[in-house]
Design an enzyme around this catalytic site. Structure first.
Site, PDB file in Angstrom:
ATOM      1  CG  ASP A 169     -10.374  -6.913   6.214  1.00 30.27           C
ATOM      2  OD1 ASP A 169     -11.608  -6.918   5.985  1.00 30.27           O
ATOM      3  OD2 ASP A 169      -9.867  -6.202   7.097  1.00 30.27           O
ATOM      4  CB  ILE A 170     -13.963  -7.612   2.705  1.00 34.55           C
ATOM      5  CG1 ILE A 170     -13.554  -6.146   2.893  1.00 34.55           C
ATOM      6  CG2 ILE A 170     -14.889  -8.072   3.816  1.00 34.55           C
ATOM      7  CD1 ILE A 170     -14.715  -5.170   2.740  1.00 34.55           C
TER       8      ILE A 170
ATOM      9  CB  THR B 148       2.641 -25.146  11.858  1.00 29.37           C
ATOM     10  OG1 THR B 148       3.254 -23.915  12.209  1.00 29.37           O
ATOM     11  CG2 THR B 148       2.947 -25.489  10.425  1.00 29.37           C
TER      12      THR B 148
ATOM     13  N   GLY C 136      15.613 -18.624  10.830  1.00 30.70           N
ATOM     14  CA  GLY C 136      15.836 -17.523  11.764  1.00 30.70           C
ATOM     15  C   GLY C 136      16.956 -17.823  12.740  1.00 30.70           C
ATOM     16  NE  ARG C 137      13.849 -19.398  16.997  1.00 33.49           N
ATOM     17  CZ  ARG C 137      12.835 -20.071  17.520  1.00 33.49           C
ATOM     18  NH1 ARG C 137      12.692 -20.108  18.842  1.00 33.49           N
ATOM     19  NH2 ARG C 137      11.988 -20.708  16.745  1.00 33.49           N
TER      20      ARG C 137
ATOM     21  CG  ASP D   4       5.068 -14.008   7.316  1.00 30.38           C
ATOM     22  OD1 ASP D   4       4.003 -14.220   6.711  1.00 30.38           O
ATOM     23  OD2 ASP D   4       5.498 -14.747   8.232  1.00 30.38           O
TER      24      ASP D   4
ATOM     25  CE  LYS E  40       9.430 -15.079   8.809  1.00 27.39           C
ATOM     26  NZ  LYS E  40       8.221 -14.713   9.551  1.00 27.39           N
TER      27      LYS E  40
ATOM     28  CE  LYS F  27       1.717 -16.249   9.179  1.00 21.03           C
ATOM     29  NZ  LYS F  27       3.083 -15.732   9.316  1.00 21.03           N
TER      30      LYS F  27
HETATM   31  O1  C5P Z   1      13.975 -19.027  14.271  1.00 20.68           O
HETATM   32  P1  C5P Z   1      13.215 -19.904  13.344  1.00 20.68           P
HETATM   33  O2  C5P Z   1      14.098 -20.508  12.255  1.00 20.68           O
HETATM   34  O3  C5P Z   1      12.401 -20.949  14.046  1.00 20.68           O
HETATM   35  O4  C5P Z   1      12.206 -18.899  12.608  1.00 20.68           O
HETATM   36  C1  C5P Z   1      11.249 -19.364  11.710  1.00 20.68           C
HETATM   37  C2  C5P Z   1      10.433 -18.204  11.197  1.00 20.68           C
HETATM   38  O5  C5P Z   1       9.385 -18.729  10.405  1.00 20.68           O
HETATM   39  C3  C5P Z   1       9.784 -17.359  12.281  1.00 20.68           C
HETATM   40  O6  C5P Z   1       9.676 -16.029  11.784  1.00 20.68           O
HETATM   41  C4  C5P Z   1       8.416 -17.984  12.414  1.00 20.68           C
HETATM   42  O7  C5P Z   1       7.460 -17.071  12.858  1.00 20.68           O
HETATM   43  C5  C5P Z   1       8.136 -18.390  10.975  1.00 20.68           C
HETATM   44  N1  C5P Z   1       7.183 -19.488  10.839  1.00 20.68           N
HETATM   45  C6  C5P Z   1       7.369 -20.719  11.422  1.00 20.68           C
HETATM   46  N2  C5P Z   1       6.433 -21.708  11.273  1.00 20.68           N
HETATM   47  C7  C5P Z   1       5.339 -21.479  10.556  1.00 20.68           C
HETATM   48  C8  C5P Z   1       5.136 -20.254   9.956  1.00 20.68           C
HETATM   49  C9  C5P Z   1       6.086 -19.257  10.124  1.00 20.68           C
HETATM   50  O8  C5P Z   1       8.365 -20.953  12.080  1.00 20.68           O
HETATM   51  N3  C5P Z   1       4.474 -22.455  10.398  1.00 20.68           N
END
Ligand code: C5P
Length: 229
Positions: free
Chosen positions: A63-64, A118, A208-209, A58, A31, A60
């Site tokens: 706009d029009i 969220t 991610g992390r 991603d 992503k 997001k």
């Molecule tokens: O590191 P982690 O697993 O928390 O990363 C989650 C990814 O998903 C990040 O890029 C975060 O911006 C994205 N994301 C999220 N919650 C959302 C929408 C997107 O954690 N509601």
């Protein structure tokens, strides 16, 4: 197919490139978010996407209709697998965006709706004049997205079951907020493990992390893949 899209959340291009090169083949795709894309644009995207894995872009869009369709058309040469747009931009915006994506034919990017961020709670929704019930608003916007020709939506772990119930099985649910039992939760609340989210009906998991900040990212990705197998 490995359903994990690893979130490359950095604006440092060489770090992104190192991560992607190390993890290529260990996850289903990557992503790329606004951080990297606004810093490095299409050239940065191409540097990361050169690995050949599917990319979830991603950005997001909101706009029009004409402008969002133009943005989608501008993104088509990058050949992302998924692009996000805000469902609150309305049916006409989403329909026009879907038509623009369809111009790429068979390998077109799939469009995913962002419903309610969220980070927003019911008080925030009321303050912008929307229905206070976050859950109902999420389902309403996801249904509007599907009816407008979008392929799926991003949703939190707790939204998987109600969205599956409301939308049936033929709809992509890309789910962040995933934490393996052995990983710290960081700033994520109300998480599910990869297995739990997949069993609940997620089609893709954004992680991610737990991978990128692990002592050994490749091992972490493999461990997640094993738990999902
Ligand atoms: O590191 P982690 O697993 O928390 O990363 C989650 C990814 O998903 C990040 O890029 C975060 O911006 C994205 N994301 C999220 N919650 C959302 C929408 C997107 O954690 N509601």
């Amino acid at each position: 197919m490995n359903p994990v899209f690893c979130a490359i959340d950095t604006d440092v291009l060489y770090e992104a490139k190192e991560l992607v090169d190390a993890l290529n083949g260990e996850v289903g795709g990557f992503k790329i978010g606004l951080e990297l894309f606004t810093a490095h644009g299409a050239a940065g995207y191409r540097t990361v996407a050169a690995c050949g894995a599917p990319i979830f872009l991603d950005v997001k869009l909101h706009d029009i209709p004409n402008t969002v369709a133009g943005a989608i058309t501008s993104l088509l040469p990058l050949q992302p697998a998924y692009i996000t747009i805000h469902a609150s931009g309305g049916a006409a915006m989403m329909r026009t965006a879907a038509e623009a994506a369809a111009a790429a034919g068979e390998g077109r990017p799939k469009l995913l709706a962002v419903t309610v961020l969220t980070s927003l709670d019911s008080d925030d929704l009321v303050s912008v004049g929307q229905d206070a019930d976050v859950g109902e608003q999420v389902v309403r916007l996801a249904q509007l997205a599907r009816d407008s020709g979008l392929d799926g939506c991003i949703c939190s772990p707790e939204e998987i079951l109600p969205l599956r119930a409301a939308l049936g099985n033929d709809f992509v649910l890309m789910v962040p907020g995933i934490r393996p039992s052995w990983a710290p939760s960081n700033d994520q609340k109300r998480t599910l493990t990869p297995r739990q989210a997949y069993d609940a009906g997620a089609t893709h998991l954004v992680i991610g992390r737990p991978i990128t900040k692990a002592q050994n990212p490749v091992e972490a990705a493999r461990r997640i893949a094993e738990e999902l197998a």
